[in-house]
Every structure is written in C-alpha cells, then in structure tokens.
Design an enzyme around this catalytic site. Sequence first.
Site, mmCIF file in Angstrom:
data_model
loop_
_atom_site.group_PDB
_atom_site.id
_atom_site.type_symbol
_atom_site.label_atom_id
_atom_site.label_comp_id
_atom_site.label_asym_id
_atom_site.label_seq_id
_atom_site.Cartn_x
_atom_site.Cartn_y
_atom_site.Cartn_z
ATOM 1 N N GLY A 188 3.230 3.492 -2.872
ATOM 2 C CA GLY A 188 1.818 3.765 -2.567
ATOM 3 C C GLY A 188 0.990 2.500 -2.573
ATOM 4 O O GLY A 188 -0.180 2.501 -2.942
ATOM 5 N N LYS B 226 6.840 -4.946 3.816
ATOM 6 C CA LYS B 226 6.096 -5.505 4.961
ATOM 7 C C LYS B 226 4.629 -5.645 4.577
ATOM 8 O O LYS B 226 4.140 -4.958 3.662
ATOM 9 C CB LYS B 226 6.211 -4.610 6.209
ATOM 10 C CG LYS B 226 5.669 -3.168 6.079
ATOM 11 C CD LYS B 226 4.194 -2.991 6.350
ATOM 12 C CE LYS B 226 3.737 -1.554 6.125
ATOM 13 N NZ LYS B 226 2.337 -1.406 5.825
ATOM 14 N N GLY C 126 0.953 0.193 0.213
ATOM 15 C CA GLY C 126 0.683 -0.348 1.550
ATOM 16 C C GLY C 126 1.709 -1.373 1.997
ATOM 17 O O GLY C 126 1.510 -2.093 2.971
ATOM 18 N N LEU C 127 2.849 -1.423 1.267
ATOM 19 C CA LEU C 127 3.885 -2.414 1.601
ATOM 20 C C LEU C 127 5.102 -1.771 2.271
ATOM 21 O O LEU C 127 6.111 -2.450 2.510
ATOM 22 C CB LEU C 127 4.321 -3.157 0.330
ATOM 23 C CG LEU C 127 3.215 -3.931 -0.386
ATOM 24 C CD1 LEU C 127 3.721 -4.510 -1.708
ATOM 25 C CD2 LEU C 127 2.673 -5.056 0.490
ATOM 26 N N GLY C 128 5.021 -0.479 2.543
ATOM 27 C CA GLY C 128 6.062 0.195 3.323
ATOM 28 C C GLY C 128 7.364 0.449 2.589
ATOM 29 O O GLY C 128 8.393 0.717 3.227
ATOM 30 N N GLY C 129 7.344 0.387 1.267
ATOM 31 C CA GLY C 129 8.589 0.504 0.502
ATOM 32 C C GLY C 129 9.365 1.785 0.769
ATOM 33 O O GLY C 129 10.580 1.744 0.997
ATOM 34 N N GLY C 130 8.684 2.921 0.779
ATOM 35 C CA GLY C 130 9.364 4.207 0.994
ATOM 36 C C GLY C 130 9.995 4.264 2.374
ATOM 37 O O GLY C 130 11.134 4.732 2.538
ATOM 38 N N SER C 131 9.288 3.751 3.373
ATOM 39 C CA SER C 131 9.809 3.758 4.748
ATOM 40 C C SER C 131 10.995 2.814 4.870
ATOM 41 O O SER C 131 11.970 3.113 5.570
ATOM 42 C CB SER C 131 8.722 3.307 5.731
ATOM 43 O OG SER C 131 7.632 4.177 5.680
ATOM 44 N N PRO D 174 6.269 -1.901 -4.966
ATOM 45 C CA PRO D 174 5.487 -0.813 -5.582
ATOM 46 C C PRO D 174 5.268 0.337 -4.601
ATOM 47 O O PRO D 174 5.146 0.105 -3.397
ATOM 48 C CB PRO D 174 4.151 -1.472 -5.944
ATOM 49 C CG PRO D 174 4.101 -2.766 -5.223
ATOM 50 C CD PRO D 174 5.486 -3.147 -4.828
ATOM 51 N N ASP E 167 6.263 4.209 9.858
ATOM 52 C CA ASP E 167 6.687 2.803 9.719
ATOM 53 C C ASP E 167 8.205 2.633 9.800
ATOM 54 O O ASP E 167 8.679 1.502 9.882
ATOM 55 C CB ASP E 167 6.324 2.258 8.319
ATOM 56 C CG ASP E 167 4.847 2.183 8.071
ATOM 57 O OD1 ASP E 167 4.077 2.402 9.018
ATOM 58 O OD2 ASP E 167 4.466 1.907 6.917
HETATM 59 O O1 C5P Z 1 3.998 8.881 9.151
HETATM 60 P P1 C5P Z 1 3.662 8.832 7.709
HETATM 61 O O2 C5P Z 1 4.436 9.835 6.896
HETATM 62 O O3 C5P Z 1 3.717 7.469 7.120
HETATM 63 O O4 C5P Z 1 2.142 9.272 7.618
HETATM 64 C C1 C5P Z 1 1.531 9.772 6.465
HETATM 65 C C2 C5P Z 1 0.210 10.383 6.877
HETATM 66 O O5 C5P Z 1 -0.672 9.345 7.314
HETATM 67 C C3 C5P Z 1 0.295 11.328 8.040
HETATM 68 O O6 C5P Z 1 0.542 12.631 7.600
HETATM 69 C C4 C5P Z 1 -1.072 11.220 8.661
HETATM 70 O O7 C5P Z 1 -1.998 11.964 7.909
HETATM 71 C C5 C5P Z 1 -1.420 9.765 8.440
HETATM 72 N N1 C5P Z 1 -1.108 8.896 9.588
HETATM 73 C C6 C5P Z 1 -1.943 8.922 10.704
HETATM 74 N N2 C5P Z 1 -1.686 8.104 11.777
HETATM 75 C C7 C5P Z 1 -0.651 7.244 11.734
HETATM 76 C C8 C5P Z 1 0.208 7.193 10.617
HETATM 77 C C9 C5P Z 1 -0.055 8.032 9.554
HETATM 78 O O8 C5P Z 1 -2.914 9.688 10.745
HETATM 79 N N3 C5P Z 1 -0.444 6.427 12.776
#
Ligand code: C5P
Length: 300
Positions: A102, A14, A104-109, A100, A142
């Site tokens: 880390g 994404k 910002g493309l949401g791959g892990g999610s 890739p 995500d």
């Molecule tokens: O939810 P996710 O695991 O992707 O978030 C990773 C980290 O990013 C969270 O532990 C938090 O520090 C930060 N985060 C946030 N607010 C969001 C999404 C993520 O502060 N809406």
Amino acid sequence: MTAPTILTVRAPAKINLGLEILRRRPDGYHDLNTIFAPLTLHDTLTFSLRSDAQFTLQITGNDTLSAGDDNLCLKAARLLCQTIGLQMPGIDIHLTKRIPTGGGLGGGSADAAAVLVGASQLWGQQVPADTLHQIGLILGSDVPFFLQGGVAHAAGRGEKLTPYSIILPWSVLLVNPGVHVATPWAFRAVNRIMERDATDLIGLLQNGLTNPTILRDRMLNDFEEVVMLEYPVIRQIKKRLYNAGAVFALMSGSGATLFALFATDEDAITASRQFPAYWTVVTRFHSAGVEIENLKSKNQ
Ligand code: C5P
C-alpha cells in the site's frame, strides 16, 4: 523445456515518474498518463513443486500482509492454472517482502507478475507473453508492466506500455512514514470529473536529465495533493527532502511513499539519516521487470 523443481524470482519495486489521471472511464477505471521505472529494491519469491494440487504461501518480512486466499500471489497461481486448462501440480510459494504494501511502489503487482513467470517455468509451460499480459491485467493494472520491465510510458489503465530506453543516473531515496493508501480511495478523492490534458512526460524526463528544474516545475503526480491533504506529514517530508538537497522529489503512484532523486548514493544515504523514525531505502533504477534468479532441480 526441462522444468526445474525449485525456482527463485526477483520482483522489483517501481516508481512513477509523473502520474496524470486523464479521465474516468465507463468501466469504472481511469485512463492514466505515467512513466513506470523499476528499481533494484525487490521482493524475492521462491517456488517449489508439490506432489498434490495445493498452493501454499509463506511470507517473511511483513507481519500484516495476509497469506490467505485473497493474496494476489495465490490468485495469480490459480488463474494461471485455470487458463492453461490442465491440472498442474501445486506449488509452495515463499515470499520475502521488502517492498512496503500500500505504498505506491507496486509490490503486490510485482509479486503477482513473479508468480505468473515462476509458475509457468516450474510447470514447464511456454505461456505466450500476450496471455500472461491478459492474465496480469485481470490481477491488477500494474502487473503487465512488471512482466515487461524496463522504463516504460504507460497509458490506458496502465497496461498500454511503450518501452523507453533511457539511463536514469540518479540514486533514489524512498521514504514512507507508515502511511498506507488504498488505491480506490485515492482515485475517488481525486474525483476526476473534467477530462485532463496529457503532458509530454517523456519529453520532460529527457530534458530533465540535463536540467532538473524542469522536473521540479512541471512533473506532477495527480494523487499527491489529495494524499497530502489527508496526511500532512507527506507534504512535510517532501519539503525536507528538498532541504536535504534532492534533485527532484515526488510521491509514487497513489502513495504514500515519496521518492527523491540524488546525484550520488552518498547524498541519498546522508539525506536518509534525517528520517530515523520512518521507513527509508536507498536504491537505484533497474533495467528489468520480474527476473528468474536461480533454477534448481531436486537432485542438484
Ligand atoms: O487494477 P488495480 O487492482 O491496481 O486497481 C485498484 C483500483 O484502483 C481499481 O479497482 C480502481 O478503483 C482503481 N483504478 C482506476 N484506474 C486505473 C487503475 C486503478 O480507477 N487505471
């Protein structure tokens, strides 16, 4: 429902068409204002049932991503199994990584969402969409988006989703010079102390279809400045993308991948040649989230 024994699922990447960090919340997360748009670029996950209760993960296409217990795919499978509350057979997961990590493309999610959908199918369990959404949110902010799919406005942590029916006509060039940003670091760096007003991102996007200047002038990603300060190469790439004729360019998510919109695939491919040393992909907007591609039973 007859359960298949082998299953293939597509997990799309994404981008964020605008991203605002509105406020820090008492639970440590931040309220966001963003538009998620899925791409045709995707990871592929293949699932097959085991005769014991183990979950295994094999990854091709990425040498640095851990296939250990901390991998989100394995966490997703275990959490789903616990939530169903039955002893389910184990699953061998094979992940072909193209998105890739880390970046910002949401791959892990997307991969985690694919496991939730794939494992429920493989186990022949009709897990309600609400339950999958809740499990998804435990795994990552995500993940609910990838379960839903399509272009969506997102609020809250990113899980309050409003589908938005729009055809995005552009070709998308993604560029990453090998910079991987840890999301918690990026939120800390933005250090949102004062609450920020939410822009009408949907209005901007709608008007931007006919007048892209609006996108260039008004659509922002609050992470961009802090990431560019830490990694000046990202700022340089953005400039070069505009020099190469991009209609609009912005960093996605917490970075550091930049996306650039072009009128045609040819334009995007020509621009990509300016970055021979970097990871680049030319892709398109997609209309779905995680999708089952293929089911087979063992005797097929
Ligand atoms: O939810 P996710 O695991 O992707 O978030 C990773 C980290 O990013 C969270 O532990 C938090 O520090 C930060 N985060 C946030 N607010 C969001 C999404 C993520 O502060 N809406």
